[in-house]
Design a protein around this motif. Structure first.
Motif, mmCIF file in Angstrom:
data_model
loop_
_atom_site.group_PDB
_atom_site.id
_atom_site.type_symbol
_atom_site.label_atom_id
_atom_site.label_comp_id
_atom_site.label_asym_id
_atom_site.label_seq_id
_atom_site.Cartn_x
_atom_site.Cartn_y
_atom_site.Cartn_z
ATOM 1 N N ILE A 197 -8.775 2.192 -4.228
ATOM 2 C CA ILE A 197 -7.357 2.298 -4.575
ATOM 3 C C ILE A 197 -6.587 1.288 -3.733
ATOM 4 C CG2 ILE A 197 -5.348 3.809 -4.369
ATOM 5 C CD1 ILE A 197 -7.209 6.161 -4.729
ATOM 6 N N SER A 198 -5.589 0.664 -4.309
ATOM 7 C CA SER A 198 -4.769 -0.275 -3.540
ATOM 8 C C SER A 198 -3.346 -0.228 -4.103
ATOM 9 C CB SER A 198 -5.315 -1.696 -3.678
ATOM 10 O OG SER A 198 -5.056 -2.165 -4.988
ATOM 11 N N THR A 199 -2.512 -1.098 -3.599
ATOM 12 C CA THR A 199 -1.156 -1.174 -4.142
ATOM 13 C C THR A 199 -1.195 -1.512 -5.638
ATOM 14 O OG1 THR A 199 -1.082 -3.449 -3.356
ATOM 15 C CG2 THR A 199 -0.024 -1.805 -1.961
ATOM 16 N N ALA A 200 -2.272 -2.169 -6.059
ATOM 17 C CA ALA A 200 -2.412 -2.512 -7.486
ATOM 18 C C ALA A 200 -2.473 -1.259 -8.359
ATOM 19 C CB ALA A 200 -3.658 -3.361 -7.708
ATOM 20 N N THR A 201 -2.898 -0.142 -7.765
ATOM 21 C CA THR A 201 -2.962 1.117 -8.513
ATOM 22 C C THR A 201 -1.552 1.520 -8.953
ATOM 23 O OG1 THR A 201 -4.860 1.685 -7.126
ATOM 24 C CG2 THR A 201 -3.891 3.483 -8.407
ATOM 25 N N ASP A 202 -0.579 1.326 -8.067
ATOM 26 C CA ASP A 202 0.829 1.583 -8.425
ATOM 27 C C ASP A 202 1.291 0.626 -9.521
ATOM 28 O OD1 ASP A 202 1.338 3.665 -6.671
ATOM 29 O OD2 ASP A 202 2.293 2.404 -5.144
ATOM 30 N N MET A 203 0.793 -0.606 -9.476
ATOM 31 C CA MET A 203 1.276 -1.600 -10.437
ATOM 32 C C MET A 203 0.837 -1.246 -11.855
ATOM 33 S SD MET A 203 3.065 -3.124 -8.377
ATOM 34 C CE MET A 203 3.857 -4.130 -9.624
ATOM 35 N N ALA A 230 8.142 -2.683 -4.127
ATOM 36 C CA ALA A 230 7.774 -3.845 -3.311
ATOM 37 C C ALA A 230 8.043 -3.538 -1.843
ATOM 38 C CB ALA A 230 8.557 -5.077 -3.750
ATOM 39 N N CYS A 231 9.137 -2.865 -1.586
ATOM 40 C CA CYS A 231 9.499 -2.493 -0.216
ATOM 41 C C CYS A 231 8.469 -1.514 0.355
ATOM 42 C CB CYS A 231 10.902 -1.890 -0.240
ATOM 43 S SG CYS A 231 11.674 -1.734 1.341
ATOM 44 N N LEU A 232 8.044 -0.540 -0.447
ATOM 45 C CA LEU A 232 6.994 0.410 -0.011
ATOM 46 C C LEU A 232 5.705 -0.351 0.277
ATOM 47 C CD1 LEU A 232 7.367 3.309 -2.636
ATOM 48 C CD2 LEU A 232 7.945 3.446 -0.201
ATOM 49 N N HIS A 233 5.316 -1.212 -0.639
ATOM 50 C CA HIS A 233 4.051 -1.937 -0.488
ATOM 51 C C HIS A 233 4.080 -2.852 0.728
ATOM 52 C CE1 HIS A 233 2.680 -1.358 -4.980
ATOM 53 N NE2 HIS A 233 2.781 -0.228 -4.302
ATOM 54 N N ARG A 234 5.256 -3.457 0.971
ATOM 55 C CA ARG A 234 5.350 -4.313 2.155
ATOM 56 C C ARG A 234 5.160 -3.496 3.427
ATOM 57 N NH1 ARG A 234 9.410 -6.500 0.252
ATOM 58 N NH2 ARG A 234 10.912 -5.454 1.596
ATOM 59 N N THR A 276 1.566 -8.455 -8.588
ATOM 60 C CA THR A 276 2.100 -7.621 -7.510
ATOM 61 C C THR A 276 3.575 -7.325 -7.833
ATOM 62 O OG1 THR A 276 2.899 -9.507 -6.240
ATOM 63 C CG2 THR A 276 0.627 -8.800 -5.808
ATOM 64 N N ALA A 277 4.170 -6.420 -7.050
ATOM 65 C CA ALA A 277 5.585 -6.084 -7.287
ATOM 66 C C ALA A 277 6.468 -7.318 -7.094
ATOM 67 C CB ALA A 277 6.007 -4.950 -6.359
ATOM 68 N N GLU A 278 6.183 -8.101 -6.067
ATOM 69 C CA GLU A 278 6.979 -9.316 -5.815
ATOM 70 C C GLU A 278 6.815 -10.300 -6.964
ATOM 71 O OE1 GLU A 278 8.947 -10.011 -3.205
ATOM 72 O OE2 GLU A 278 8.365 -8.584 -1.641
ATOM 73 N N GLU A 279 5.582 -10.466 -7.450
ATOM 74 C CA GLU A 279 5.354 -11.378 -8.574
ATOM 75 C C GLU A 279 6.105 -10.903 -9.811
ATOM 76 O OE1 GLU A 279 0.921 -12.899 -7.143
ATOM 77 O OE2 GLU A 279 1.066 -11.364 -8.693
ATOM 78 N N CYS A 280 6.076 -9.599 -10.034
ATOM 79 C CA CYS A 280 6.794 -9.043 -11.194
ATOM 80 C C CYS A 280 8.277 -9.359 -11.142
ATOM 81 C CB CYS A 280 6.629 -7.528 -11.238
ATOM 82 S SG CYS A 280 5.025 -6.998 -11.827
ATOM 83 N N LEU A 326 10.799 -1.925 -9.181
ATOM 84 C CA LEU A 326 9.965 -2.938 -8.530
ATOM 85 C C LEU A 326 10.472 -3.264 -7.127
ATOM 86 C CD1 LEU A 326 9.409 -5.299 -11.561
ATOM 87 C CD2 LEU A 326 7.595 -4.145 -10.263
ATOM 88 N N THR A 327 11.774 -3.323 -6.979
ATOM 89 C CA THR A 327 12.342 -3.620 -5.664
ATOM 90 C C THR A 327 11.971 -2.502 -4.683
ATOM 91 O OG1 THR A 327 14.149 -4.808 -6.709
ATOM 92 C CG2 THR A 327 14.481 -4.157 -4.429
#
Ligand code: ADP
Ligand code: MG
Length: 369
Positions: free
Chosen positions: A208-214, A143-147, A279-283, A139-140
């Motif tokens: 498709i969005s970052t949510a797809t990775d989640m 999250a860095c990729l998504h940011r 999101t990754a940060e929320e996770c 996740l860390t």
């Protein structure tokens, strides 16, 4: 501002790494041992002659199915460059080019794929405590990729490696072959994925969005905790139907000896509506990853640096012919969205929300295995 070097598919082609054209084998000795392979790549262990250091050499064919795919490879390199300071993304050391291949010299993740331990027998399998630590690292890194507006799009146990298997090391995210920049709304035409890990929006040709990775992280966590693939059916069609209906077994049988917080965590990710997924940060703030039994300090993703300047680098090798893999190829039209939770259906996106996937013959035709 849109990146002028980014094409309409969200791929970036301006790289900073010097592509060496001197022979790869002058500088590296191949150890012969294959570390792994995918659809268009073979990865082998090698030793840098000058330093004696071990690396992983990823041989990527430039021509695939008669098409020049050099730009796809440059995109992979550009994403690796942009993630240089991300501690959980595999480091890119050098790049070489031959007539047939581009060779990425990568940090060697000697512990292999987490996949091996996901399907291992009891005494070698991950404990929940292991999974908590590894999930936090994944996740860390993500999250860095998504940011940085990068979406991986192929997160699965074969693409999450370990620095060491015993003792259990840290994770390294690899395989940015499908990754895209999400700076602006762009169109992605081709998705190569593994049926079990693709999100419902991929099957439905929705944005498709970052949510797809989640979603994929939800599947990954399920596999790490139970050793079972949550959507795997007896046939591809059954797998797609399971995904499309979010048909997941959360029973006590499936999660024997696993905490209810872990199950709750997975439930925040395996949601059909991408906007509702954590999101990754929320996770990273989920109680499962911050519980009293967890001895690991919480490494906040937002404390990590963002983009940095890529290093310059300096080359050739044996062309390889990877065997065809059982992966799935989906040809379609996707719209990418810059922000998770800001999804709009695009002009060219197909959507069949009211019917389960396998009943649509027109989509089935677009799945090439
Ligand atoms: P593909 O795009 O063809 O799937 P990957 O980058 O996923 O290529 O590499 C294929 C396999 O090779 C991985 O699943 C993994 O087993 C192995 N591999 C890739 N990179 C490394 C690395 N840096 N260190 C060790 N093994 C690796
Ligand atoms: Mg791979």
């Amino acid at each position: 501002m849109p990146d002028p070097m980014m094409n309409k598919n969200g791929m970036v082609s301006n790289i900073h790494t010097r592509i060496r054209t001197d022979p790869f084998t002058s500088n590296y000795e191949l150890l012969g041992r294959e570390l792994g392979r995918g659809k268009f790549a073979v990865v082998k262990k090698c030793v840098e002659k000058a330093t004696g250091k071990e690396h992983a050499a990823k041989f990527l064919r430039k021509r695939r199915k008669g098409e020049d795919c050099r730009l796809d490879i440059l995109n992979e390199i550009a994403v690796l460059e942009s993630a240089k300071v991300n501690p959980y993304v595999v480091a890119l050391h050098e790049v070489y080019e031959t007539n047939s291949d581009i060779i990425l010299v990568l940090e060697c993740a000697a512990g292999g794929e987490i996949f091996n331990q996901c399907v291992a027998d009891n005494d070698e399998a991950f404990t929940e405590k292991d999974v908590i630590r590894l999930t936090r690292q994944i996740l860390t890194g993500v999250a860095c990729l998504h940011r940085n507006n990068v979406v991986h799009l192929d997160l699965k146990p074969q693409n999450i490696l370990l620095t060491s298997a015993t003792p259990l090391g840290d994770i390294r995210i690899v395989d940015f072959g499908l990754s895209r920049r999400m700076d602006s709304v762009t169109e992605v035409r081709e998705i190569l994925g593994t049926p079990e890990y693709v999100a419902p929006e991929i099957l439905n040709y929705e944005p498709i969005s970052t949510a797809t990775d989640m979603w994929s992280i939800g599947v990954l966590t399920y596999v790490m905790l139970t050793g079972e693939s949550p959507f795997l059916g007896d046939s591809k069609q059954e797998t797609f139907l399971n995904i499309s209906q979010v048909n997941v077994d959360y029973s006590q049988d499936a999660f024997e000896g696993v905490s209810s917080l872990a199950v709750d965590f997975i439930k925040t990710l395996l949601l059909k509506n991408p906007r509702k997924r954590a999101t990754a940060e929320e996770c990273l703030n989920h109680p499962w990853l911050n519980g009293p039994t967890d001895p690991y300090p919480h490494l906040l993703a937002s404390s990590l640096p963002s983009l940095d300047e890529p290093e310059t680098s300096l080359s050739e090798s044996e062309p390889e012919s990877p065997a065809p893999s059982p992966e799935l190829e989906i040809m379609g039209s996707y719209i990418t969205c810059p922000v998770q939770g800001d999804l709009k259906t695009g002009r060219n996106a197909f959507s069949f929300p009211s019917e389960p996937f396998p009943t649509r013959p027109e989509i089935q035709q677009e799945l090439i295995c």
